[in-house]
Design an enzyme around this catalytic site. Structure first.
Site: not given
Length: 882
Positions: A73, A483
């Protein structure tokens, strides 16, 4: 990833890099002219993490075995290398100005000509990304690219990015491509192999679904658009265009459209189910079935209900073949694949089953009946049809010890990419929010056995980096990551055993160590619950949580005093704090949200900066006063650092094109700063070991110098600079952090926003254990010009180890005789200084056995002459010519 990764602050659109560009409806665009800066010879590698980000798409070529691609992404695209079971990055040439093109919205591999591959790129459709999307096309499997700019944005990191593929090639006439667009832009088509694009005006529906229409940022309120295209190859022959094409639209009432006249006209497919979005549409032309995986939302994080349907292309019959009843779903379906060797075999994933685990279903009778990857034996106990071995990427366990029915490692989450190898029914790969998993014994699923699932992610590095530190002792690298928190690398060539834990931060925003006591480390970050700060007394090997002052909502920035006795913390949601970690006192004289750092020599001195004002404290951060310095940036992100061992020696980088922007130096603790006239723009600054014979530490920066954006090094306190990366190694945005290594001259660690931590070693960097060495000079070189055109040429080079000992890394040199210039290389890290070229191995071809060889290729520019090099050397020793 577990959360949408937001754009980096202050990224500016600058000048295009390596890729050539053109308007969406223009003819073949001319090559772009760009300047170059003489570069030092550097070799670039990733500090291995293996994965770390969402892989929403995996694409296998349908006519060549073992040719596969993955899209991420925000971290570019990759090609699978079967020999090494690893991935090769393909978009490292994306430059600072086009940083959004590291987000890949879709990929397509040409089955007519497997050398061709296409990527639809662009990260955000709202104003977070200032540029439009583009379609990249390659005729050499992603080694080099040409680009066509689009008149709209694409959303590689937008909601719905796991649907697809939006980009598709006609399996008969590969000059014809389709691209489904978001944002109400409809369906687009190219009839010249991706060079030009035009909207398919006959396509009736640009989509109606938005994740959250009330989102004022435009991130969740954008139309997700036309989300997949697939061809029925049975309706074409030879090189004639395929007649029947299906397209999926993000519209819960009108999700599937069809053309039966090669895209001239389109109609809604009659009888289709409503109330859901069709995430995937996969066609089995042999049996005449179009399979569709539906979810009630666009994903990749949401999805509470779903169905799976089968459409008979010849009879028009729709059949609900969902693996479980709709009432029993708490997730949507997305990952969808057909076994091309046995087309009646279908697999689908319940991608949004977060707890207790993702779900994968398999049918061998075209969806008539299904089996599950796991089921309950007696709740909460599970019976799995698989075993998992994550020893190659051990952090995938997250250091967790969950209670049943959860297990560690998890089978996955966000599993929207699921593919069976079209040439090997035993092999599947699937993407998760953090890795690529796969199995090579899939047939055991159907015979009562257990399949073996392992990470298939080596070489795919997808972390977003917020901060970096290289202490003078202990681990060479500490990282703060989005993350997955961050890592302590004791060996850059090996995957660390675990991310930072106790506590686990969802994102680490800042970290620091005590300069004279580097075992003392602090990190701060974002967390769902608990403290936002953690401390280590053993160089980051083990951690314990601190305490939060009132009001803290996010990590912010942290600094550790030179002796490790005090911490300065500027968290989100609260003002700047000074303390021991267990108790905090609000600092006075400094605004909330300031960037903070420590002096690296004086333990009582801290610094802070915000909105053009530099502050200093001489009482361990209790009180700050504004310094008299002026002319510093008042807007845009700013990062500054103090030089180790030198009190008051500070370098500050940052700003924006709307105001002051560049690199400043102070030797009096920030009382005054001098702007470097030779640096136009700078976003990071860091220090490394001084060059041999130099007294001042080596400087590194991500900057614009001499009209060129790049990574630069100075060995003379900023008087002169050398670019140390090249056009093939740009990695999009590199503005978050940079640091040299205090123990290894020339080594630099560079942050990226999705390509992990890159580290570079100069040709004059001493070889370190685990880094590889060079050849022994017993060698033979074959150099062959394979193509020439006016002003340019292509050559293939093979270097053979004619000695008796294996090489662990090689470096080949030669001199061009006629002024040729290297423009691009593949399968080697190549650079040029004057007429001299140096080509070094890349990660997958450095080990060369005795009598073995390694091959690479390159393109170059030339005038009229193109004479062959007369001599070659490996590690400075002459090679025979083949």
């Amino acid at each position: 990833m577990r959360r949408p990764r937001l754009p980096m602050a202050g990224v500016l659109a600058l000048v295009a890099g390596l890729l050539t560009s053109g308007a969406a409806t223009a003819a073949e665009p001319p090559p772009e002219q760009h300047r170059s800066v003489a570069a030092s010879t550097y070799t670039w590698k990733n500090a291995r993490i293996d994965g770390g980000g969402f892989v929403p798409g995996i694409v296998f070529n349908r006519t060549e075995k073992n040719l596969a691609y993955a899209r991420t992404d925000i971290g570019g695209a990759y090609r699978w290398e079967q020999d090494t079971k690893s991935w090769t990055p393909l978009l490292d040439s994306v430059g600072w100005d086009d940083w959004g093109h590291t987000g890949v919205a879709s990929l397509a591999s040409d089955s007519v000509d497997p050398d061709k591959v296409y990527a639809a790129v662009g990260t955000y459709t709202n104003d977070w990304d200032p540029g439009n999307g583009a379609v990249l096309r390659s005729a050499d499997r992603g080694a080099t690219w040409k680009k066509t700019d689009l008149p709209f944005k694409l959303g590689g990191n937008m909601p719905g990015r796991g649907m697809g593929e939006r980009l598709a090639i006609d399996p008969h006439d590969d000059k014809v491509l389709y691209l489904g667009a978001p944002s109400g832009k409809g369906l687009w088509r190219s009839t010249d192999a991706g060079v030009t694009w035009s909207q398919v005006t006959a396509f009736p529906n640009p989509g109606t679904y938005r994740q959250d229409p009330s989102d004022s940022s435009g991130y969740a309120s954008d139309l997700q658009g036309v989300v997949w295209v697939t061809f029925d190859e049975s309706t074409g022959s030879g090189t004639g265009r395929t007649q029947t094409i299906y397209a999926g639209v993000a519209d819960k009432d009108n999700a599937v459209y069809r053309s039966t006249d090669a895209g001239a006209t389109w109609q809604r497919v009659a009888g289709q189910p409503t109330g859901y979005l069709a995430h995937k549409g996969v066609l089995d032309a042999e049996n005449g079935y179009l399979y569709l995986a539906y979810s009630d939302t666009g994903g990749p994080y949401d999805g509470a209900k779903g169905q799976v349907w089968r459409y008979a292309t010849k009879t028009g019959e729709w059949k609900n073949i969902s693996p479980v009843a709709e009432a029993d779903t708490f997730y949507g379906f997305s990952g969808l694949t057909v076994d091309r060797q046995h087309p009646g075999t279908v697999m689908v994933s319940g991608y949004s089953s977060w707890w207790p685990d993702t779900l994968i279903f398999r049918s061998t009778d075209s969806g008539g009946t299904w089996t599950k990857a796991w089921d309950y034996s007696s709740y909460p106990n599970r019976a799995n049809r698989y075993t998992m071995d994550v020893s190659s990427v051990p952090w995938l366990t997250w250091g967790a010890n969950p209670a049943p029915p959860e297990q560690t490692p998890k089978l996955g989450w966000m599993t929207e990419a699921l593919e069976i190898d079209p040439f090997d029914s035993d092999r599947m790969m699937y993407g998760t929010g953090a890795t690529v998993y796969g199995a090579d014994d899939l047939g055991k699923w159907d015979t009562g056995g257990t399949i073996s699932i392992t990470p298939m992610v080596k070489g795919l590095e997808e972390t977003a980096v917020n901060d970096l530190a290289s202490p003078p002792s202990g681990a060479p690298l500490l990282s703060a990551l989005g993350d997955i928190g961050g890592f302590r690398h004791t060996d850059l060539t090996k995957v660390p055993s675990m991310m930072f834990t106790s506590p686990n931060f969802t994102t680490t925003t800042s970290l620091d160590f005590a300069e004279s006591k580097p075992d003392t480390v602090a990190r701060v970050g974002n967390v769902d619950s608990g403290a936002h700060i953690a401390f280590s007394n053993d160089n980051g090997a083990n951690w314990y949580a601190g305490s939060d002052p009132s009001g803290v909502t996010g990590g912010g920035a942290v600094a550790v005093s030179a002796d490790g006795g005090r911490y300065l913390w500027s968290p989100e949601g609260a003002g700047v704090q000074t303390g021991s970690g267990s108790s905090w006192t609000a600092s006075s004289g400094v605004p909330a949200g300031a960037v903070v750092e420590s002096d690296r020599a004086d333990a009582k001195t801290f610094y802070a900066f915000k909105s053009g004002v530099f502050y200093g404290s001489s009482d361990s951060g209790a009180t700050f006063t504004a310094r008299a310095s002026s002319g510093l940036p008042t807007d845009g992100p700013v990062r500054f650092k103090a030089v180790p061992g030198a009190k008051g020696d500070i370098w500050l980088a940052g700003g924006s094109t709307q105001g002051a922007y560049g690199l400043w130096h102070s030797t009096d603790g920030g009382a005054s700063f001098t702007k470097l006239a030779n640096v136009t723009e700078a976003d990071t600054v860091g220090f490394g070991k001084a060059a041999p014979g130099a007294s001042y530490q080596t400087l590194f920066t991500s900057a614009k110098i001499g009209g060129v954006r790049g990574i630069f090094r100075s060995t003379d306190a900023g008087a002169t600079w050398t670019r140390i990366n090249d056009d093939a190694h740009q990695w999009g945005w590199t503005g978050a952090a940079i640091t040299g290594d205090p123990r290894v001259y020339g080594r630099v660690y560079v942050s990226t926003n999705g390509r992990g931590v890159l580290y570079g070693d100069s040709a004059d960097t001493p070889t370190q254990p685990g880094d590889g060495g060079s050849g022994d000079g017993a060698c033979k070189v074959t150099y062959k010009v394979t193509n020439e055109w006016p002003g340019g040429f292509q050559a293939d080079v093979t270097v053979t180890n004619t000695g008796t000992a294996a090489w662990d890394g090689w470096s080949l040199g030669w001199t061009f005789p006629d002024g040729q210039k290297l423009t691009q290389a593949w399968n080697a890290e190549a650079s040029q200084s004057g007429a001299t070229v140096t080509a070094k191995n890349v990660s997958w071809n450095g080990k060369v056995a005795a009598d073995g060889s390694a091959a690479f290729g390159f393109t170059g520019s030339r005038s009229s002459a193109n004479g062959l090099p007369t001599a070659f050397s490996v590690a400075g020793k002459a090679c025979a010519k083949g």
